[in-house]
Design a protein around this motif. Structure first.
Motif, PDB file in Angstrom:
ATOM      1  N   ALA A  23      -2.827   7.799   6.548  1.00 25.48           N
ATOM      2  CA  ALA A  23      -3.220   6.431   6.867  1.00 25.48           C
ATOM      3  C   ALA A  23      -2.767   6.075   8.279  1.00 25.48           C
ATOM      4  O   ALA A  23      -1.682   6.463   8.716  1.00 25.48           O
ATOM      5  CB  ALA A  23      -2.620   5.462   5.855  1.00 25.48           C
ATOM      6  N   ASN A  73     -11.428   3.971   4.383  1.00 30.38           N
ATOM      7  CA  ASN A  73     -10.675   3.858   3.139  1.00 30.38           C
ATOM      8  C   ASN A  73      -9.420   3.049   3.461  1.00 30.38           C
ATOM      9  O   ASN A  73      -8.518   3.533   4.148  1.00 30.38           O
ATOM     10  CB  ASN A  73     -10.305   5.233   2.589  1.00 30.38           C
ATOM     11  CG  ASN A  73      -9.610   5.128   1.249  1.00 30.38           C
ATOM     12  OD1 ASN A  73     -10.161   4.591   0.289  1.00 30.38           O
ATOM     13  ND2 ASN A  73      -8.389   5.619   1.178  1.00 30.38           N
ATOM     14  N   SER A  75      -5.939   0.957   2.935  1.00 28.32           N
ATOM     15  CA  SER A  75      -4.757   1.021   2.077  1.00 28.32           C
ATOM     16  C   SER A  75      -3.794  -0.146   2.284  1.00 28.32           C
ATOM     17  O   SER A  75      -2.968  -0.417   1.411  1.00 28.32           O
ATOM     18  CB  SER A  75      -4.005   2.336   2.306  1.00 28.32           C
ATOM     19  OG  SER A  75      -3.660   2.494   3.672  1.00 28.32           O
ATOM     20  N   SER A  76      -3.866  -0.838   3.434  1.00 33.41           N
ATOM     21  CA  SER A  76      -2.984  -1.986   3.642  1.00 33.41           C
ATOM     22  C   SER A  76      -3.554  -2.918   4.701  1.00 33.41           C
ATOM     23  O   SER A  76      -4.365  -2.514   5.542  1.00 33.41           O
ATOM     24  CB  SER A  76      -1.572  -1.538   4.049  1.00 33.41           C
ATOM     25  OG  SER A  76      -1.573  -0.914   5.311  1.00 33.41           O
ATOM     26  N   ASP A 144       0.352  -4.196   0.853  1.00 35.02           N
ATOM     27  CA  ASP A 144      -0.031  -2.855   0.409  1.00 35.02           C
ATOM     28  C   ASP A 144      -1.032  -3.015  -0.729  1.00 35.02           C
ATOM     29  O   ASP A 144      -0.658  -3.314  -1.859  1.00 35.02           O
ATOM     30  CB  ASP A 144       1.207  -2.087  -0.047  1.00 35.02           C
ATOM     31  CG  ASP A 144       0.910  -0.645  -0.394  1.00 35.02           C
ATOM     32  OD1 ASP A 144      -0.207  -0.183  -0.098  1.00 35.02           O
ATOM     33  OD2 ASP A 144       1.794   0.030  -0.969  1.00 35.02           O
ATOM     34  N   THR A 146      -4.467  -2.021  -3.271  1.00 33.34           N
ATOM     35  CA  THR A 146      -5.083  -0.884  -3.946  1.00 33.34           C
ATOM     36  C   THR A 146      -6.202  -0.347  -3.067  1.00 33.34           C
ATOM     37  O   THR A 146      -7.059  -1.105  -2.607  1.00 33.34           O
ATOM     38  CB  THR A 146      -5.651  -1.314  -5.309  1.00 33.34           C
ATOM     39  OG1 THR A 146      -4.590  -1.848  -6.111  1.00 33.34           O
ATOM     40  CG2 THR A 146      -6.281  -0.131  -6.033  1.00 33.34           C
ATOM     41  N   ASP A 147      -6.194   0.959  -2.817  1.00 30.67           N
ATOM     42  CA  ASP A 147      -7.161   1.547  -1.883  1.00 30.67           C
ATOM     43  C   ASP A 147      -8.601   1.196  -2.250  1.00 30.67           C
ATOM     44  O   ASP A 147      -8.974   1.213  -3.430  1.00 30.67           O
ATOM     45  CB  ASP A 147      -7.020   3.070  -1.858  1.00 30.67           C
ATOM     46  CG  ASP A 147      -5.745   3.522  -1.157  1.00 30.67           C
ATOM     47  OD1 ASP A 147      -4.863   2.676  -0.924  1.00 30.67           O
ATOM     48  OD2 ASP A 147      -5.643   4.721  -0.850  1.00 30.67           O
ATOM     49  N   THR A 149     -12.851   1.394  -0.325  1.00 26.78           N
ATOM     50  CA  THR A 149     -13.639   1.960   0.767  1.00 26.78           C
ATOM     51  C   THR A 149     -14.746   1.003   1.187  1.00 26.78           C
ATOM     52  O   THR A 149     -15.422   0.413   0.342  1.00 26.78           O
ATOM     53  CB  THR A 149     -14.254   3.310   0.348  1.00 26.78           C
ATOM     54  OG1 THR A 149     -13.193   4.215   0.018  1.00 26.78           O
ATOM     55  CG2 THR A 149     -15.086   3.911   1.475  1.00 26.78           C
ATOM     56  N   ASN A 210      -5.283  -1.078   7.994  1.00 22.95           N
ATOM     57  CA  ASN A 210      -4.765   0.290   8.008  1.00 22.95           C
ATOM     58  C   ASN A 210      -5.426   1.137   6.926  1.00 22.95           C
ATOM     59  O   ASN A 210      -5.784   0.635   5.853  1.00 22.95           O
ATOM     60  CB  ASN A 210      -3.252   0.283   7.768  1.00 22.95           C
ATOM     61  CG  ASN A 210      -2.508  -0.580   8.763  1.00 22.95           C
ATOM     62  OD1 ASN A 210      -2.489  -0.291   9.952  1.00 22.95           O
ATOM     63  ND2 ASN A 210      -1.910  -1.665   8.278  1.00 22.95           N
ATOM     64  N   GLY A 211      -5.571   2.422   7.196  1.00 18.56           N
ATOM     65  CA  GLY A 211      -6.164   3.331   6.223  1.00 18.56           C
ATOM     66  C   GLY A 211      -6.636   4.598   6.887  1.00 18.56           C
ATOM     67  O   GLY A 211      -6.049   5.066   7.861  1.00 18.56           O
TER      68      GLY A 211
END
Length: 243
Positions: A23, A73, A75-76, A144, A146-147, A149, A210-211
């Motif tokens: 990430a 994708n 993530s945060s 943070d 949950t992932d 896309t 971020n990801g």
């Protein structure tokens, strides 16, 4: 051999995917502060911070674009704000949503209420005549999530925050005071372009996504991968029949 061909197919698909990448920062709508650690309000502007208090039904929004042929994708999410009089990190939760298209009428493709962690003091929101004032410490509030896309397109990120102090949370504009299309919704109303009361200028709001970024494979890439697997399966059949 057939098993080897299938494994090769899976490996090729994994190589095309960016899922194994680390990430990193995908998008930054800053800057939050200048090189001296300040976000300076200068005349004739009069707005130190926009209200984005979840408890009052206030929230803010700003936009970003994912280029054609790419996907993210995520993530945060990093938010930035202050509560007047704080001497430490006081933020608790972010209520956020990502809208595909317009912030009012677009489709919400991801959303959540996420606990926030301390990303550190970034600097201070001050005026041109109170440069040493430390009442408005701007903190990074990290969510943070949950992932999920997102594909190519134009999106709006909306958010509001909760904190433990009575004043705020307040959302500072970017420290470069550039004009833009940031929006605010007040007491649960519709989003409207924010303009500073004193200057009449629009603005931008700092946030970070971020990801992992991945290029979407061209159809020819899939075709080549499948053709290679078909050849290997054909070889396996011929060897089996030759026994």
């Amino acid at each position: 051999m057939k098993r080897f061909a299938l494994l090769t197919l899976a490996a090729a698909a994994a190589a095309i995917s960016a899922g194994a990448a680390q990430a990193a920062e995908l998008y930054n709508n800053g800057p939050v502060v200048d090189s001296s650690g300040k976000s300076v309000l200068t005349s004739p502007s009069t707005t130190l911070g926009l209200g984005n208090q979840t408890s009052a039904g206030n929230s803010v929004a700003d936009d970003f674009t994912i280029a054609a042929g790419s996907s993210w994708n995520i993530s945060s999410l990093d938010f930035f704000g202050y509560q007047t009089g704080s001497t430490s990190f006081t933020f608790q939760q972010a209520t956020w949503a990502i809208h595909l298209g317009d912030a009012n009428t677009g489709t919400i493709v991801a959303s959540g209420v996420t606990s926030l962690t301390n990303g550190g003091l970034q600097g201070y929101r001050v005026t041109a005549t109170t440069l040493t004032n430390t009442q408005r410490g701007i903190y990074k509030a990290q969510a943070d999530v949950t992932d999920f896309t997102l594909g190519a397109g134009h999106y709006w990120l909306s958010w509001s925050l909760t904190g433990s102090l009575a004043s705020g949370p307040w959302q500072p504009p970017t420290s470069d005071a550039r004009t833009g299309n940031a929006m605010q919704a007040v007491t649960g109303g519709a989003y409207a372009t924010w303009t500073d009361t004193g200057s009449g200028l629009t603005g931008e709001l700092p946030f970070v996504i971020n990801g992992v970024a991945a290029a979407v494979p061209e159809p020819s890439s899939y075709a080549l991968m499948l053709a290679g697997a078909a050849v290997m399966l054909g070889v396996a059949r011929r060897r089996r029949n030759a026994r």
